[in-house]
Scaffold this motif. Structure first.
Motif, PDB file in Angstrom:
ATOM      1  N   ALA A 360       0.830  -1.217   0.000  1.00  0.00           N
ATOM      2  CA  ALA A 360       0.000   0.000   0.000  1.00  0.00           C
ATOM      3  C   ALA A 360       0.858   1.259   0.000  1.00  0.00           C
ATOM      4  N   ILE A 361       1.914   1.267   0.790  1.00  0.00           N
ATOM      5  CA  ILE A 361       2.739   2.480   0.900  1.00  0.00           C
ATOM      6  C   ILE A 361       3.437   2.811  -0.419  1.00  0.00           C
ATOM      7  N   PRO A 362       4.167   1.873  -1.053  1.00  0.00           N
ATOM      8  CA  PRO A 362       4.792   2.232  -2.331  1.00  0.00           C
ATOM      9  C   PRO A 362       3.789   2.559  -3.436  1.00  0.00           C
ATOM     10  N   VAL A 363       2.658   1.846  -3.477  1.00  0.00           N
ATOM     11  CA  VAL A 363       1.676   2.105  -4.533  1.00  0.00           C
ATOM     12  C   VAL A 363       1.025   3.475  -4.334  1.00  0.00           C
ATOM     13  N   LEU A 364       0.599   3.785  -3.118  1.00  0.00           N
ATOM     14  CA  LEU A 364      -0.025   5.077  -2.860  1.00  0.00           C
ATOM     15  C   LEU A 364       0.978   6.219  -3.029  1.00  0.00           C
ATOM     16  N   THR A 365       2.239   5.957  -2.718  1.00  0.00           N
ATOM     17  CA  THR A 365       3.262   7.002  -2.900  1.00  0.00           C
ATOM     18  C   THR A 365       3.522   7.261  -4.372  1.00  0.00           C
ATOM     19  N   TRP A 366       3.850   6.193  -5.105  1.00  0.00           N
ATOM     20  CA  TRP A 366       4.199   6.357  -6.517  1.00  0.00           C
ATOM     21  C   TRP A 366       2.961   6.654  -7.361  1.00  0.00           C
ATOM     22  N   GLY A 367       1.795   6.218  -6.909  1.00  0.00           N
ATOM     23  CA  GLY A 367       0.567   6.459  -7.661  1.00  0.00           C
ATOM     24  C   GLY A 367      -0.091   7.793  -7.360  1.00  0.00           C
ATOM     25  N   GLY A 368       0.547   8.604  -6.504  1.00  0.00           N
ATOM     26  CA  GLY A 368      -0.017   9.922  -6.193  1.00  0.00           C
ATOM     27  C   GLY A 368       0.347  10.937  -7.254  1.00  0.00           C
ATOM     28  N   LEU A 369      -0.238  10.780  -8.436  1.00  0.00           N
ATOM     29  CA  LEU A 369       0.070  11.671  -9.545  1.00  0.00           C
ATOM     30  C   LEU A 369      -0.509  13.066  -9.324  1.00  0.00           C
ATOM     31  N   ARG A 370       0.192  14.057  -9.837  1.00  0.00           N
ATOM     32  CA  ARG A 370      -0.323  15.424  -9.843  1.00  0.00           C
ATOM     33  C   ARG A 370      -0.822  15.750 -11.247  1.00  0.00           C
ATOM     34  N   GLY A 371      -1.861  16.592 -11.327  1.00  0.00           N
ATOM     35  CA  GLY A 371      -2.460  16.846 -12.635  1.00  0.00           C
ATOM     36  C   GLY A 371      -2.898  18.283 -12.835  1.00  0.00           C
ATOM     37  N   GLY A 372      -4.015  18.429 -13.548  1.00  0.00           N
ATOM     38  CA  GLY A 372      -4.461  19.742 -13.989  1.00  0.00           C
ATOM     39  C   GLY A 372      -4.839  20.685 -12.874  1.00  0.00           C
ATOM     40  N   ILE A 373      -5.321  20.157 -11.741  1.00  0.00           N
ATOM     41  CA  ILE A 373      -5.708  21.040 -10.635  1.00  0.00           C
ATOM     42  C   ILE A 373      -4.496  21.799 -10.111  1.00  0.00           C
ATOM     43  N   SER A 374      -3.362  21.130 -10.020  1.00  0.00           N
ATOM     44  CA  SER A 374      -2.150  21.804  -9.547  1.00  0.00           C
ATOM     45  C   SER A 374      -1.737  22.910 -10.499  1.00  0.00           C
ATOM     46  N   VAL A 375      -1.760  22.625 -11.801  1.00  0.00           N
ATOM     47  CA  VAL A 375      -1.403  23.647 -12.786  1.00  0.00           C
ATOM     48  C   VAL A 375      -2.389  24.804 -12.726  1.00  0.00           C
ATOM     49  N   ALA A 376      -3.678  24.498 -12.593  1.00  0.00           N
ATOM     50  CA  ALA A 376      -4.697  25.546 -12.552  1.00  0.00           C
ATOM     51  C   ALA A 376      -4.506  26.452 -11.343  1.00  0.00           C
ATOM     52  N   MET A 377      -4.245  25.866 -10.170  1.00  0.00           N
ATOM     53  CA  MET A 377      -4.049  26.694  -8.980  1.00  0.00           C
ATOM     54  C   MET A 377      -2.798  27.560  -9.104  1.00  0.00           C
ATOM     55  N   SER A 378      -1.742  27.017  -9.696  1.00  0.00           N
ATOM     56  CA  SER A 378      -0.525  27.826  -9.865  1.00  0.00           C
ATOM     57  C   SER A 378      -0.785  29.000 -10.805  1.00  0.00           C
ATOM     58  N   LEU A 379      -1.590  28.779 -11.835  1.00  0.00           N
ATOM     59  CA  LEU A 379      -1.906  29.861 -12.773  1.00  0.00           C
ATOM     60  C   LEU A 379      -2.856  30.883 -12.162  1.00  0.00           C
ATOM     61  N   SER A 380      -3.560  30.511 -11.092  1.00  0.00           N
ATOM     62  CA  SER A 380      -4.471  31.455 -10.442  1.00  0.00           C
ATOM     63  C   SER A 380      -3.759  32.355  -9.445  1.00  0.00           C
ATOM     64  N   LEU A 381      -2.470  32.117  -9.204  1.00  0.00           N
ATOM     65  CA  LEU A 381      -1.723  32.953  -8.270  1.00  0.00           C
ATOM     66  C   LEU A 381      -1.669  34.397  -8.776  1.00  0.00           C
ATOM     67  N   PRO A 382      -1.861  35.367  -7.882  1.00  0.00           N
ATOM     68  CA  PRO A 382      -1.723  36.774  -8.288  1.00  0.00           C
ATOM     69  C   PRO A 382      -0.294  37.072  -8.726  1.00  0.00           C
ATOM     70  N   VAL A 383      -0.138  38.125  -9.485  1.00  0.00           N
ATOM     71  CA  VAL A 383       1.185  38.518  -9.973  1.00  0.00           C
ATOM     72  C   VAL A 383       2.096  38.857  -8.802  1.00  0.00           C
ATOM     73  N   SER A 384       3.271  38.239  -8.788  1.00  0.00           N
ATOM     74  CA  SER A 384       4.282  38.511  -7.760  1.00  0.00           C
ATOM     75  C   SER A 384       5.635  38.080  -8.311  1.00  0.00           C
ATOM     76  N   ASP A 385       6.692  38.375  -7.560  1.00  0.00           N
ATOM     77  CA  ASP A 385       8.031  37.973  -7.997  1.00  0.00           C
ATOM     78  C   ASP A 385       8.210  36.458  -7.977  1.00  0.00           C
ATOM     79  N   SER A 386       7.369  35.767  -7.210  1.00  0.00           N
ATOM     80  CA  SER A 386       7.510  34.313  -7.070  1.00  0.00           C
ATOM     81  C   SER A 386       6.675  33.542  -8.088  1.00  0.00           C
ATOM     82  N   ARG A 387       5.704  34.188  -8.716  1.00  0.00           N
ATOM     83  CA  ARG A 387       4.695  33.474  -9.499  1.00  0.00           C
ATOM     84  C   ARG A 387       5.292  32.637 -10.639  1.00  0.00           C
ATOM     85  N   SER A 388       6.166  33.233 -11.427  1.00  0.00           N
ATOM     86  CA  SER A 388       6.716  32.519 -12.589  1.00  0.00           C
ATOM     87  C   SER A 388       7.535  31.307 -12.161  1.00  0.00           C
TER      88      SER A 388
END
Length: 427
Positions: A360-388
């Motif tokens: 369970a531990i290796p499968v849940l670890t390696w199978g924890g893929l990141r996807g479109g929600i992460s990209v969408a939230m990063s693109l929703s960040l307000p303009v700042s020196d850290s955003r890019s």
């Protein structure tokens, strides 16, 4: 470009990418579509110096897609409802403890570990960002996307227990991840206008009340909407109307929860579970259940193809610096280590209390893929020196997650976990 021509182009590209993957690449659909679009984007970047107009036109087309609005305030309603409507409450009930701990405690552990470690790493590399911005990165990169993993798990006949844990965690950590992200965004003093504001004091009572409003309000609203939809479904025997009612529930509830500043993802998941179980059992005929399942399966497949296509195309407009690529390469193992820590810290002790699937531990670890929600939230960040920089780190982690972890998770499952005998899963 108008809305209809833009959507037409995106759907056409998704269809062509799906065709090319099916005929030639032969990878799981979402991974294959993203790989095709990524290769096409890289080719456009490479020929850019020789065909600047073509490169500029392609980048302009992609830039017209407001990714965070499309995903967080559009696709997510359909994707989460489609995922939750087919989850059995009985299965989820048996795994409520690991699912809830992974979705809540695991997300918070991952957010803290990734944020703190990234802050230290970037400072050491001379690319330091504020701690609160690093925690925002930790929050947006913590939600997992099970789409590709679940189909691979079915194909290799992973245990039902593992499948339920992966599905349940991803359904709820999406909502919690968005809540934590928005809470940190508010605490950082960002007002969404790009101008910034004075950071808010971290008052535990204020944070608790905000979480109660976001999560508790979403659950109450979902229950009310689900009950209304259930009684409407029960009083009509026409699959066309009933499919339309489920569509209205997903869209209307998400929009209403969003407007009331409740957690729209949690509301939609809760309503999908209610209608998908009680509604399916007591308010739908067999014909209606078949049409509802087919409809939401198609919606899920189409939108995921579009979503992963857009992920591949985003490279055309991302501001990527060479130093950021080095930082991204070092952040990837940090994200994986944080995922392992959150999973092992929960599943290890749980294994002493209740039986857990081998591996369970290796499968849940390696199978924890990141996807479109992460990209969408990063693109929703307000303009700042850290955003890019955060955008680039997020994109690199997501690419590694989908292409490397997604293509090897089947091997990890076969090597580490118990497999179900043939006939357990439908073809």
């Amino acid at each position: 470009m108008g809305f209809f021509p833009l959507v037409s182009i995106i759907i056409s590209l998704a269809a062509v990418s799906s065709y090319l993957n099916f005929r030639y690449v032969k990878l799981p659909t979402t991974i294959g579509v993203m790989l095709v679009s990524l290769v096409a984007s890289l080719l456009i970047v490479l020929v850019g110096p020789y065909a600047p107009n073509f490169h500029q036109q392609a980048a302009t087309l992609v830039s017209q897609v407001n990714f965070d609005q499309v995903v967080l305030h559009g696709m997510l309603a359909f994707l989460l409802f489609a995922g939750s409507i087919n989850v059995q409450i009985e299965d989820l009930g048996r795994e409520w403890l690991p699912v809830s701990l992974l979705a809540i405690v695991g997300t918070l552990i991952s957010t803290t570990v990734v944020g703190g470690s990234a802050w230290l790493l970037l400072g050491w590399l001379g690319q330091g960002i504020p701690l609160m911005h690093a925690l925002l990165f930790g929050a947006l990169i913590s939600p997992t996307d099970p789409i590709a993993v679940l189909r691979i798990m079915k194909s290799v006949r992973a245990s039902r227990q593992l499948e339920v844990q992966v599905t349940g965690e991803s359904l709820f950590n999406d909502g919690l991840g968005v809540v934590v992200f928005l809470l940190l965004l508010q605490l950082s003093g960002q007002d969404g206008s790009g101008q910034g504001a004075a950071p808010l004091s971290i008052d535990p009572w204020q944070v608790g009340m905000l979480l109660l409003k976001e999560v508790g309000g979403a659950l109450v609203l979902a229950l009310a909407a689900g009950v209304v939809a259930y009684h409407m479904l029960k009083r009509v025997d026409n699959y066309k109307i009933e499919v339309l009612l489920t569509l209205a529930l997903a869209m209307g509830l998400y929009a209403l929860a969003d407007a009331l500043h409740f957690s729209a993802p949690i509301a939609v998941v809760a309503a999908g579970l209610f209608v998908g179980n009680r509604g399916r059992a007591f308010a739908m005929t067999e014909q209606t259940r078949e049409h509802v399942d087919t409809f939401w399966e198609l919606i899920d497949d189409i939108l995921n193809a579009v979503l992963f296509l857009l992920i591949g195309l985003e490279i055309l407009v991302l501001p990527i610096e060479r130093e950021w690529l080095v930082a991204g390469a070092l952040v990837i193992p940090i994200v994986l280590a944080a995922r392992w820590l959150s999973v092992a810290g929960i599943m290890g002790p749980l294994g002493w209390v209740t039986p857990q699937s081998r591996g369970a531990i290796p499968v849940l670890t390696w199978g924890g893929l990141r996807g479109g929600i992460s990209v969408a939230m990063s693109l929703s960040l307000p303009v700042s020196d850290s955003r890019s920089l955060i955008l680039t780190l997020t994109y690199l982690v997501v690419l590694f997650s989908i292409l490397v972890q997604g293509l090897t998770v089947g091997w990890v499952i076969r090597k580490t976990s118990d497999l179900e005998p043939p006939g357990i899963f439908p073809d």
